[in-house]
Design an enzyme around this catalytic site. Structure first.
Site, PDB file in Angstrom:
ATOM      1  N   LYS A  67      -8.870 -59.906  19.928  1.00  9.26           N
ATOM      2  CA  LYS A  67      -7.541 -59.899  20.537  1.00  9.26           C
ATOM      3  C   LYS A  67      -7.226 -58.544  21.182  1.00  9.26           C
ATOM      4  O   LYS A  67      -6.737 -58.483  22.314  1.00  9.26           O
ATOM      5  CB  LYS A  67      -6.473 -60.256  19.486  1.00  9.26           C
ATOM      6  CG  LYS A  67      -6.629 -61.661  18.917  1.00  9.26           C
ATOM      7  CD  LYS A  67      -5.496 -62.031  17.986  1.00  9.26           C
ATOM      8  CE  LYS A  67      -5.535 -61.235  16.700  1.00  9.26           C
ATOM      9  NZ  LYS A  67      -6.747 -61.530  15.890  1.00  9.26           N
ATOM     10  N   THR A  68      -7.496 -57.464  20.468  1.00  5.11           N
ATOM     11  CA  THR A  68      -7.241 -56.131  21.023  1.00  5.11           C
ATOM     12  C   THR A  68      -8.151 -55.864  22.213  1.00  5.11           C
ATOM     13  O   THR A  68      -7.713 -55.295  23.231  1.00  5.11           O
ATOM     14  CB  THR A  68      -7.455 -55.050  19.943  1.00  5.11           C
ATOM     15  OG1 THR A  68      -6.582 -55.299  18.844  1.00  5.11           O
ATOM     16  CG2 THR A  68      -7.178 -53.667  20.499  1.00  5.11           C
ATOM     17  N   ASP A 112       0.370 -55.304  18.738  1.00  5.26           N
ATOM     18  CA  ASP A 112      -0.448 -55.967  17.726  1.00  5.26           C
ATOM     19  C   ASP A 112       0.441 -56.437  16.578  1.00  5.26           C
ATOM     20  O   ASP A 112       1.468 -55.815  16.291  1.00  5.26           O
ATOM     21  CB  ASP A 112      -1.507 -54.998  17.217  1.00  5.26           C
ATOM     22  CG  ASP A 112      -2.637 -55.699  16.498  1.00  5.26           C
ATOM     23  OD1 ASP A 112      -2.711 -56.949  16.580  1.00  5.26           O
ATOM     24  OD2 ASP A 112      -3.462 -55.008  15.876  1.00  5.26           O
ATOM     25  N   THR A 161      -1.985 -62.737  13.979  1.00  9.92           N
ATOM     26  CA  THR A 161      -2.843 -63.534  13.107  1.00  9.92           C
ATOM     27  C   THR A 161      -2.051 -64.659  12.445  1.00  9.92           C
ATOM     28  O   THR A 161      -2.628 -65.479  11.740  1.00  9.92           O
ATOM     29  CB  THR A 161      -3.463 -62.647  12.008  1.00  9.92           C
ATOM     30  OG1 THR A 161      -2.404 -61.979  11.303  1.00  9.92           O
ATOM     31  CG2 THR A 161      -4.383 -61.600  12.626  1.00  9.92           C
ATOM     32  N   ARG A 220     -16.425 -58.529  14.839  1.00  8.22           N
ATOM     33  CA  ARG A 220     -16.175 -57.230  14.220  1.00  8.22           C
ATOM     34  C   ARG A 220     -17.075 -57.044  12.996  1.00  8.22           C
ATOM     35  O   ARG A 220     -17.653 -55.971  12.785  1.00  8.22           O
ATOM     36  CB  ARG A 220     -14.711 -57.101  13.818  1.00  8.22           C
ATOM     37  CG  ARG A 220     -14.379 -55.776  13.125  1.00  8.22           C
ATOM     38  CD  ARG A 220     -12.938 -55.746  12.674  1.00  8.22           C
ATOM     39  NE  ARG A 220     -12.032 -55.802  13.810  1.00  8.22           N
ATOM     40  CZ  ARG A 220     -10.738 -56.100  13.714  1.00  8.22           C
ATOM     41  NH1 ARG A 220     -10.210 -56.392  12.535  1.00  8.22           N
ATOM     42  NH2 ARG A 220      -9.971 -56.121  14.793  1.00  8.22           N
TER      43      ARG A 220
END
Length: 361
Positions: A67-68, A112, A161, A220
């Protein structure tokens, strides 16, 4: 308190710097999420052709899926500066007003965990997103005055999230919403191949497959495991990483073939050996493994449930049949023949998804 697991550990500054270097810089380099990537590319291309700022964008999905990275790509594709902030950092409307008033035209603002923003700030954001204007209240009580402040056009990129916690009015103001899904093993192999090239690592196809299979569908985590395998290979003098080397390295870090770490296995082992497979309340289970309730619920449970190893019922957590076999335990006869694994209360109808009754703690 037990040591943090490898797959859920907090990152050191050096680790964050390496992870930032591994982030793709444009949509062509971004692996996976084909549907979201295709739709987002169309949105950005149309905005460039019109010569206007892009619509506000919301990305939702589990942590670690990009997402980032996508927010940074939006700014890069629009050739615009990027401002980074987060929902927890904005607890007052004044905090948001200060950020918005300093934006330049066309700038991309990334928030975020946007669902954790305070309610007053959310209400200010409604007007800012729709009309590019905020009202600054000066004074208190009867003498308070609202001063309108015009904002330059900007693009808000939100990430969450917990999309269900976003208020409807806020969610509806995003022009594009993309939900990110977990990655398949072949997609993770592509991620790892790109990362290995940037890290100048020699890994064969079997090595990539071994690491990808233990990465819980999350880029990640895949990149983090790759760096730990790199460390193991450096210390042991291994020039090319194959499946055997990758397996030995990850076994040392207690990440097994399914991607379960120490905490995951401790939860399942306690369920089986101490509570006969359950059902047992969450707080009782957390005490049994020596962890906080929130840690078990937010770190271990989502992956275990997704893999079909753990079940959440109105009466408590239960170990599913694959959990017994994965840990090497024989499944006692009759355990899974009662009330459909006790998923529903005896004699009751199946509750709607997401509408479970509170369990005993």
């Amino acid at each position: 308190m037990a040591e943090p697991s490898l797959v859920a550990a907090g990152e050191e500054p050096e680790e964050r710097a390496i992870e930032a270097a591994l982030r793709p810089k444009n949509l062509d380099d971004f692996v996976g999420q084909h549907r979201v990537r295709k739709q987002l590319s169309l949105v950005l291309q149309a905005s460039r052709m019109r010569g206007r700022t892009a619509d506000h964008v919301l990305f939702s999905g589990p942590p670690g899926l990009g997402k980032t990275t996508l927010a940074m790509i939006v700014a890069a594709e629009m050739n615009a500066p990027l401002r980074l902030s987060s929902g927890p950092a904005i607890q007052h409307a004044g905090d948001l007003a200060a950020i918005l008033s300093s934006l330049s035209e066309g700038e991309v603002l990334f928030l975020d965990e946007i669902h954790r923003m305070s309610r007053p700030a959310e209400e200010m954001l409604y007007m800012a997103m729709e009309d590019f204007r905020v009202d600054i209240v000066v004074g208190k009580g009867a003498g308070a005055t609202a001063i309108p402040l015009e904002l330059p056009p900007f693009t808000l990129v939100g990430a969450t999230t917990r999309a269900g916690l976003l208020p409807g009015p806020l969610r509806d103001r995003f022009g594009f919403t993309g939900h990110l899904e977990f990655y398949s093993v072949p997609e993770l192999e592509l991620v790892l191949r790109r990362s290995a090239g940037l890290l100048d690592l020699k890994v064969n196809s079997a090595g990539f497959a071994e690491i990808a299979g233990r990465s819980r569908g999350t880029p990640r985590i895949a990149n983090r495991l790759l760096r730990r395998v790199r460390d193991w290979a450096l210390v042991h003098g291994v020039e090319q990483i194959d499946a055997r080397a990758a397996s030995a390295a990850l076994d040392m870090y207690e990440v097994d073939k399914k991607g379960l770490d120490r905490l995951d296995r401790a939860v399942l082992d306690a369920l089986i050996t101490k509570f006969g497979g359950g059902p047992v309340g969450l707080s009782t289970l957390a005490i049994a493994v020596g962890e906080e309730t929130e840690t078990v619920e937010t770190v271990a449970e989502p992956f275990l449930v997704r893999e079909g190893l753990l079940g959440r019922t109105p009466r408590g957590r239960i170990a599913m049949a694959p959990a017994w076999t994965h840990l090497g335990y024989a499944i006692p006869s009759g355990v899974f023949a009662q009330e459909r694994l006790d998923l529903f209360e005896p004699g009751g109808d199946a509750p709607a998804a997401g509408d479970w009754a509170p369990e005993s703690q």
